[in-house]
Design an enzyme around this catalytic site. Sequence first.
Site, PDB file in Angstrom:
ATOM      1  N   ASP A  29      41.746  36.121  35.570  1.00 38.34           N
ATOM      2  CA  ASP A  29      41.562  36.973  34.386  1.00 38.34           C
ATOM      3  C   ASP A  29      42.929  37.536  33.986  1.00 38.34           C
ATOM      4  OD1 ASP A  29      38.892  38.799  33.214  1.00 38.34           O
ATOM      5  OD2 ASP A  29      40.940  39.396  32.736  1.00 38.34           O
ATOM      6  N   ILE A  30      43.237  37.451  32.707  1.00 34.36           N
ATOM      7  CA  ILE A  30      44.553  37.846  32.210  1.00 34.36           C
ATOM      8  C   ILE A  30      44.736  39.374  32.261  1.00 34.36           C
ATOM      9  CG2 ILE A  30      44.001  38.142  29.738  1.00 34.36           C
ATOM     10  CD1 ILE A  30      46.940  36.102  31.077  1.00 34.36           C
ATOM     11  N   GLU A  88      32.589  40.147  25.514  1.00 32.58           N
ATOM     12  CA  GLU A  88      33.864  39.990  24.812  1.00 32.58           C
ATOM     13  C   GLU A  88      34.106  38.533  24.413  1.00 32.58           C
ATOM     14  OE1 GLU A  88      37.187  41.829  26.933  1.00 32.58           O
ATOM     15  OE2 GLU A  88      38.494  40.303  26.074  1.00 32.58           O
ATOM     16  N   HIS A  93      30.834  33.179  31.600  1.00 36.50           N
ATOM     17  CA  HIS A  93      31.831  33.323  32.662  1.00 36.50           C
ATOM     18  C   HIS A  93      31.351  34.298  33.717  1.00 36.50           C
ATOM     19  CE1 HIS A  93      32.860  36.072  29.340  1.00 36.50           C
ATOM     20  NE2 HIS A  93      33.277  36.921  30.247  1.00 36.50           N
ATOM     21  N   HIS A  95      32.688  36.804  36.648  1.00 33.90           N
ATOM     22  CA  HIS A  95      33.850  37.508  37.192  1.00 33.90           C
ATOM     23  C   HIS A  95      33.729  37.533  38.717  1.00 33.90           C
ATOM     24  CE1 HIS A  95      35.153  39.650  33.377  1.00 33.90           C
ATOM     25  NE2 HIS A  95      33.886  39.409  33.063  1.00 33.90           N
TER      26      HIS A  95
HETATM   27  P1  AMP Z   1      33.551  39.920  29.161  1.00 35.20           P
HETATM   28  O1  AMP Z   1      33.273  38.943  28.039  1.00 35.20           O
HETATM   29  O2  AMP Z   1      33.252  41.335  28.778  1.00 35.20           O
HETATM   30  O3  AMP Z   1      32.880  39.511  30.455  1.00 35.20           O
HETATM   31  O4  AMP Z   1      35.112  39.915  29.451  1.00 35.20           O
HETATM   32  C1  AMP Z   1      35.940  38.836  29.115  1.00 35.20           C
HETATM   33  C2  AMP Z   1      37.087  38.755  30.117  1.00 35.20           C
HETATM   34  O5  AMP Z   1      37.914  37.673  29.729  1.00 35.20           O
HETATM   35  C3  AMP Z   1      37.976  40.003  30.168  1.00 35.20           C
HETATM   36  O6  AMP Z   1      38.051  40.463  31.513  1.00 35.20           O
HETATM   37  C4  AMP Z   1      39.338  39.503  29.657  1.00 35.20           C
HETATM   38  O7  AMP Z   1      40.428  40.124  30.309  1.00 35.20           O
HETATM   39  C5  AMP Z   1      39.257  38.026  29.960  1.00 35.20           C
HETATM   40  N1  AMP Z   1      40.086  37.174  29.090  1.00 35.20           N
HETATM   41  C6  AMP Z   1      40.111  37.168  27.733  1.00 35.20           C
HETATM   42  N2  AMP Z   1      40.989  36.242  27.277  1.00 35.20           N
HETATM   43  C7  AMP Z   1      41.528  35.660  28.387  1.00 35.20           C
HETATM   44  C8  AMP Z   1      42.510  34.644  28.596  1.00 35.20           C
HETATM   45  N3  AMP Z   1      43.126  34.026  27.574  1.00 35.20           N
HETATM   46  N4  AMP Z   1      42.831  34.299  29.873  1.00 35.20           N
HETATM   47  C9  AMP Z   1      42.234  34.915  30.917  1.00 35.20           C
HETATM   48  N5  AMP Z   1      41.294  35.876  30.780  1.00 35.20           N
HETATM   49  C10 AMP Z   1      40.953  36.262  29.542  1.00 35.20           C
END
Ligand code: AMP
Length: 138
Positions: A29-30, A88, A93, A95
């Site tokens: 995760d970025i 988001e 995905h 975590h």
């Molecule tokens: P959520 O959709 O709420 O489960 O969170 C989306 C996750 O994706 C967040 O923790 C972001 O930090 C992560 N994220 C978004 N864009 C990227 C990316 N380009 N590379 C890695 N992680 C990402």
Amino acid sequence: MPTVFSRIVAGEIPSYKVAEDENYFAFLDINPVAPGHTLVIPKRENDYIFDLDDKEYAGLQMFAKRVAEGIKRAIPCQRVGVAVMGLEVPHTHIHLIPINSEADMNFFKEKAVVSSEEMTRIAGVIANEIQSGHPEVY
Ligand code: AMP
């Protein structure tokens, strides 16, 4: 329009990849809650995890298990916590977060600051740990 995660799988956007097979992909995760915070996704786009068919859902969970085992060996932690939200990014995905207490799963706390060099190093260590147990993962 492809999701940001589909673009990562396609190699159009860089990522700190830790594991991949024919159907699934894992990368750091970025914006990590903790160093080693990893996302596991199906390559096939699907917004909501419980819309996956049974076979793909089971495959995703099996792949996540392998990744979690690698994280556990690579990062000192009590266990690997699991969370699914997806509010988001509309691409399923999971975590996976190395934790030592329940508080370590708090997504609202200040995020860990991890340099790109350290992200590269962590991804490499996790990738090696996964591959050592599962050579079919690349
Ligand atoms: P959520 O959709 O709420 O489960 O969170 C989306 C996750 O994706 C967040 O923790 C972001 O930090 C992560 N994220 C978004 N864009 C990227 C990316 N380009 N590379 C890695 N992680 C990402």
